[in-house]
Design an enzyme around this catalytic site. Structure first.
Site, mmCIF file in Angstrom:
data_model
loop_
_atom_site.group_PDB
_atom_site.id
_atom_site.type_symbol
_atom_site.label_atom_id
_atom_site.label_comp_id
_atom_site.label_asym_id
_atom_site.label_seq_id
_atom_site.Cartn_x
_atom_site.Cartn_y
_atom_site.Cartn_z
ATOM 1 N N GLU A 15 0.714 -1.425 -0.025
ATOM 2 C CA GLU A 15 0.019 -0.082 0.039
ATOM 3 C C GLU A 15 0.714 1.375 0.143
ATOM 4 O O GLU A 15 0.367 2.227 0.081
ATOM 5 C CB GLU A 15 -0.825 0.028 1.279
ATOM 6 C CG GLU A 15 -1.912 -1.108 1.379
ATOM 7 C CD GLU A 15 -2.627 -0.886 2.376
ATOM 8 O OE1 GLU A 15 -3.770 -0.339 2.640
ATOM 9 O OE2 GLU A 15 -2.663 -1.703 3.498
ATOM 10 N N SER A 165 -6.421 -2.402 1.400
ATOM 11 C CA SER A 165 -6.780 -1.932 0.308
ATOM 12 C C SER A 165 -7.106 -3.088 -0.795
ATOM 13 O O SER A 165 -6.934 -3.143 -1.909
ATOM 14 C CB SER A 165 -5.318 -1.215 -0.394
ATOM 15 O OG SER A 165 -5.301 -0.145 0.276
ATOM 16 N N SER A 298 -10.744 9.758 -1.313
ATOM 17 C CA SER A 298 -10.841 8.635 -0.549
ATOM 18 C C SER A 298 -12.284 9.056 0.087
ATOM 19 O O SER A 298 -12.904 9.917 0.185
ATOM 20 C CB SER A 298 -9.698 8.778 0.504
ATOM 21 O OG SER A 298 -8.590 8.469 -0.093
#
Length: 325
Positions: A15, A165, A298
């Site tokens: 990530e 993720s 996000s």
């Protein structure tokens, strides 16, 4: 004199590139007139800080300081945007706590607990939080597909226990896919969690410390174009993220209350996000992210925007909260 702030970004996991993007957004929006801000790249092979003048300076790991034009710069606070290890699993938190440097995410034990899906679910079940049926596998275990199916059914999800993720995750529809899905998850972690499939509406709820009050943000509904909310759906536009969610006021309050309860039970702090699936009218907990993505696209920043909270105020308040502890 302005406080010295280090934005921690990067990390050692798959990530790290997402973390770098989150860190740059925090750098963009933190008030430069209030703080002296350095971007601290925490990478496997090197730790270095980038000055506002874009100069790259090695970080002294002994005391987390840097030398700038003959001046030793020590940090008053670290803004933690590292996804995965060492920023989301408690390692960087423990290191900074030993040095007496506050940081914006949850403390080391709480971070380690939320990062370990199996342990987190086990703790929350004792507080009446609903979860999917689950089955645990460790590297080296003998795999009995029938035993797994009898416990969780089909379809099911096979996940790396300590990864984010959606790395190391597979939706399994048949017995023949179980072994390969476990092998895929083991590429990310040596522990695997297998969960029953819950049919329903997936939602995400940010919970933050907001001016000394634990506050749930508006709920986001997640509609993936793919089989589930995987990496492609999260980061390559293959999903709809609807904020506020198209759910009833009653369900909104219900899931916000559950998210706040999780925040309190686990003694979290800072900026967090919990995932749920509404199954048979009830929110079932999936996982908690104690160091969520903070890019402008996000989910948590979307929720803040829906509550009329600017990113500057959101990030500034995170530092204020951290330095009050």
């Amino acid at each position: 004199m302005n406080k010295n702030i280090a934005i921690l970004m990067g990390g050692y996991s798959s990530e790290f590139e997402i973390s770098l993007k989150s860190g740059e957004v925090v750098y963009k929006y933190l008030p430069k007139e209030k703080y002296r801000i350095f971007r601290a790249h925490i990478l496997k092979n090197e730790w270095y800080a980038v000055t506002p003048e874009e100069e790259k300076i090695p970080i002294n790991k002994a005391d987390f300081s840097i030398e700038v034009n003959g001046e030793t710069v020590r940090f008053d606070c670290a803004f933690n945007t590292i996804h995965g290890t060492p920023g989301e699993d408690g390692l960087i938190q423990a290191y900074l706590q030993n040095l007496g440097i506050p940081q914006t995410a949850s403390d080391y034990y709480q971070a380690a607990l939320t990062f370990n899906k199996r342990d987190c679910i086990s703790v929350l079940k004792a507080y009446g939080i609903k979860t999917a049926q689950n089955f645990f596998v460790d590297r080296g275990d003998t795999i009995n597909e029938d035993e797994i199916i009898n416990k969780v059914g089909l379809p099911c999800f096979v996940k790396a226990n300590r990864a984010g993720s959606s790395f190391g995750i597979t939706k399994v529809k048949s017995k023949t896919e179980i072994i390969s899905a476990i092998e895929h998850a083991l590429k990310e972690d040596n522990e695997v969690i297998i969960e029953s499939f819950l049919d329903g509406t997936e939602v995400s709820v940010g919970v933050i410390n907001w001016y000394d009050k634990i506050t749930a943000l508006p709920v986001t509904e997640i509609i993936s174009e793919n089989e589930f909310f995987d990496f492609d759906a999260k980061y390559n536009g293959k999903s709809q993220e609807i904020t506020p969610a198209n759910i009833s006021t009653e369900d909104t309050k219900k899931v916000q209350k559950e998210a706040e309860k999780i925040f309190k039970v686990l003694k979290l702090k800072g900026l967090t996000r919990s995932e749920f699936i509404f199954h048979n009218g009830e929110p079932y907990f999936i996982e908690c992210n104690a160091c969520p993505g903070l890019t402008e696209a996000s989910i948590l920043p979307q929720q803040a925007k829906a509550m009329n909270i600017s990113l500057t105020e959101l990030f500034d308040q995170a530092i204020i909260t951290a330095m009050q502890d």
